[in-house]
Design a protein around this motif. Structure first.
Motif, short mmCIF file in Angstrom:
data_model
loop_
_atom_site.label_atom_id
_atom_site.label_comp_id
_atom_site.label_asym_id
_atom_site.label_seq_id
_atom_site.Cartn_x
_atom_site.Cartn_y
_atom_site.Cartn_z
N MET A 1 -26.06 -39.63 15.23
CA MET A 1 -25.81 -38.20 15.42
C MET A 1 -25.80 -37.76 16.88
SD MET A 1 -28.53 -35.26 14.27
CE MET A 1 -29.52 -35.43 15.83
N ALA A 2 -25.01 -37.00 17.00
CA ALA A 2 -24.65 -36.70 18.63
C ALA A 2 -26.18 -35.84 19.17
CB ALA A 2 -23.28 -36.09 18.66
N MET A 3 -26.51 -36.02 20.01
CA MET A 3 -27.68 -35.44 20.56
C MET A 3 -27.41 -33.98 21.42
SD MET A 3 -31.05 -36.40 20.76
CE MET A 3 -30.98 -38.25 21.11
N PRO A 4 -27.66 -32.93 21.04
CA PRO A 4 -27.54 -31.76 21.56
C PRO A 4 -27.63 -31.81 23.24
CG PRO A 4 -28.48 -31.22 19.75
CD PRO A 4 -28.92 -32.96 19.88
N SER B 1 -29.91 -33.02 30.20
CA SER B 1 -31.23 -32.18 29.60
C SER B 1 -31.00 -31.97 28.22
CB SER B 1 -31.31 -30.99 30.12
OG SER B 1 -32.54 -30.39 29.71
N LEU B 2 -31.91 -32.76 27.10
CA LEU B 2 -31.65 -32.69 25.93
C LEU B 2 -32.45 -31.92 24.84
CD1 LEU B 2 -31.63 -36.66 25.32
CD2 LEU B 2 -29.81 -35.32 25.60
N SER B 3 -32.03 -31.16 23.86
CA SER B 3 -32.77 -30.67 22.86
C SER B 3 -32.44 -30.77 21.65
CB SER B 3 -32.72 -29.09 23.32
OG SER B 3 -33.37 -28.32 22.27
N GLU B 4 -33.43 -31.47 20.69
CA GLU B 4 -33.02 -31.73 19.40
C GLU B 4 -34.09 -31.32 18.57
OE1 GLU B 4 -32.31 -36.36 17.53
OE2 GLU B 4 -34.06 -35.74 18.23
N GLY B 5 -33.77 -30.40 17.68
CA GLY B 5 -34.80 -29.79 16.84
C GLY B 5 -36.23 -29.30 17.88
N GLY C 1 -36.00 -33.36 26.02
CA GLY C 1 -36.07 -34.66 26.83
C GLY C 1 -34.94 -34.72 28.10
N LEU C 2 -35.11 -35.64 28.68
CA LEU C 2 -34.12 -36.01 29.74
C LEU C 2 -33.50 -37.26 29.59
CD1 LEU C 2 -33.48 -34.15 32.67
CD2 LEU C 2 -34.56 -36.27 33.69
N ARG C 3 -32.13 -37.39 29.69
CA ARG C 3 -31.73 -38.68 29.49
C ARG C 3 -30.87 -38.92 30.82
NH1 ARG C 3 -28.29 -39.69 24.41
NH2 ARG C 3 -27.14 -37.98 25.24
#
Ligand SMILES: Nc1ncnc2c1ncn2[C@@H]1O[C@H](COP(=O)(O)OP(=O)(O)OP(=O)(O)O)[C@@H](O)[C@H]1O
Ligand SMILES: [Mg+2]
Lengths: 128, 136
Positions: B1-4, B67-71, B75-77
């Protein structure tokens, strides 16, 4: 050229690292410090890192190099003021800073240096 | 699944100043994400280690900060890529104390410990890609 200042604090030298260090600056500091130790015949160096928000293996190596270099020139090094978050991170990074003594702040660092100097001088005096 | 991906920025890794800049971006973005001070410091330190490897061992390259947001998870990648010599033996390179450059050999292993997720892809003669993520 940009330089990190080295101040005389009584019988000791104080280096306050406030900027985000890059390689050249770190190497210049090592050179300047050796020169100052010899010129001032000092037996103690305090490195204040309380302004540093990150200590990576590069800075860690530099602190270690300064400590061993000073030792060869008969000066003890104390790193003071490490932020708690930095200390926690260093442990996880695996950097144990061997041969580098640490103290909470400049005053405690000076006490530590004075203590170690009295110990060695006392010994020398008894001999003489 | 692609990470938003909420936001992303590409940064060059070609000089010591670039490494400093990457540390600053990572700090700023983790503050925005609401990371604790200790978590901020951990991922900034990991970023600094890998950025320096990209520069010193990989001959320079590029960093992608996301910068990630999943549900409910944020987090930070960080993705570091270079077209340098590659890493011949990744398991060996990850071992604490292993270095080919006179360092302490702590960067890779340390950065892995400081990350929530960590992966290395490397091909000899083609380059290296290191991905690290830290969740809040
Ligand atoms: N991007 C890269 N390209 C090629 N080789 C790499 C790369 N990153 C790491 N390596 C190899 O992996 C080894 C270990 O890396 P690591 O960061 O753990 O230690 P170091 O960089 O040698 O020293 P330190 O990070 O402690 O200063 C390096 O010495 C190098 O041989
Ligand atoms: Mg390294």
């Amino acid at each position: 050229m940009e330089r990190i200042p080295i101040l005389k604090m009584g019988e000791f030298l104080l280096v306050t690292i406030q900027v985000d260090m890059h390689d050249r600056l770190a190497l210049t500091l090592q050179d300047d410090l050796t020169e100052m130790i010899v010129k001032n015949r000092t037996h103690g160096v305090l490195i204040d890192i309380s302004a540093l928000e990150v200590v990576d293996s590069f800075i860690g190596r530099m602190l270690g190099n300064i400590a061993s270099m000073s030792r060869v020139l008969d000066a003890a090094t104390v790193v003071v003021g490490m932020q708690p978050a930095v200390a926690i991170t260093l442990v996880e990074l695996g950097l144990s800073l061997p041969g580098v003594r640490t103290a909470l702040n400049v005053e405690k660092g000076m006490e530590l240096l004075r203590g170690s100097l009295t110990a060695t001088n006392g010994h020398a005096r008894r001999q003489g | 699944m692609a990470m938003p991906v909420v936001k992303a920025e590409r940064c060059p890794v070609r000089s010591g100043d670039n490494v400093v800049r990457i540390r600053q971006i990572v700090r700023q973005w983790t503050v925005e994400l609401g990371f604790s001070l200790v978590d901020q410091t951990k991922i900034v330190t990991a970023a600094s280690e890998i950025a320096r490897n990209t520069l010193d061992h990989g001959g320079g390259g590029e960093a992608l900060v996301e910068s990630l947001s999943e549900g409910g998870r944020r987090g930070l990648r960080l993705v570091f890529t270079d077209k340098g010599p590659g890493i011949e033996n990744i398991d060996q390179a990850l071992k604490d104390g292993f270095t080919t450059g006179g360092g302490l050999g702590l960067g890779l292993g340390g950065a892995r410990r400081l990350s929530s997720e960590f992966s290395i892809e490397s091909r000899t003669g083609e380059g290296t890609c290191v991905t690290l993520t830290r969740w809040k």
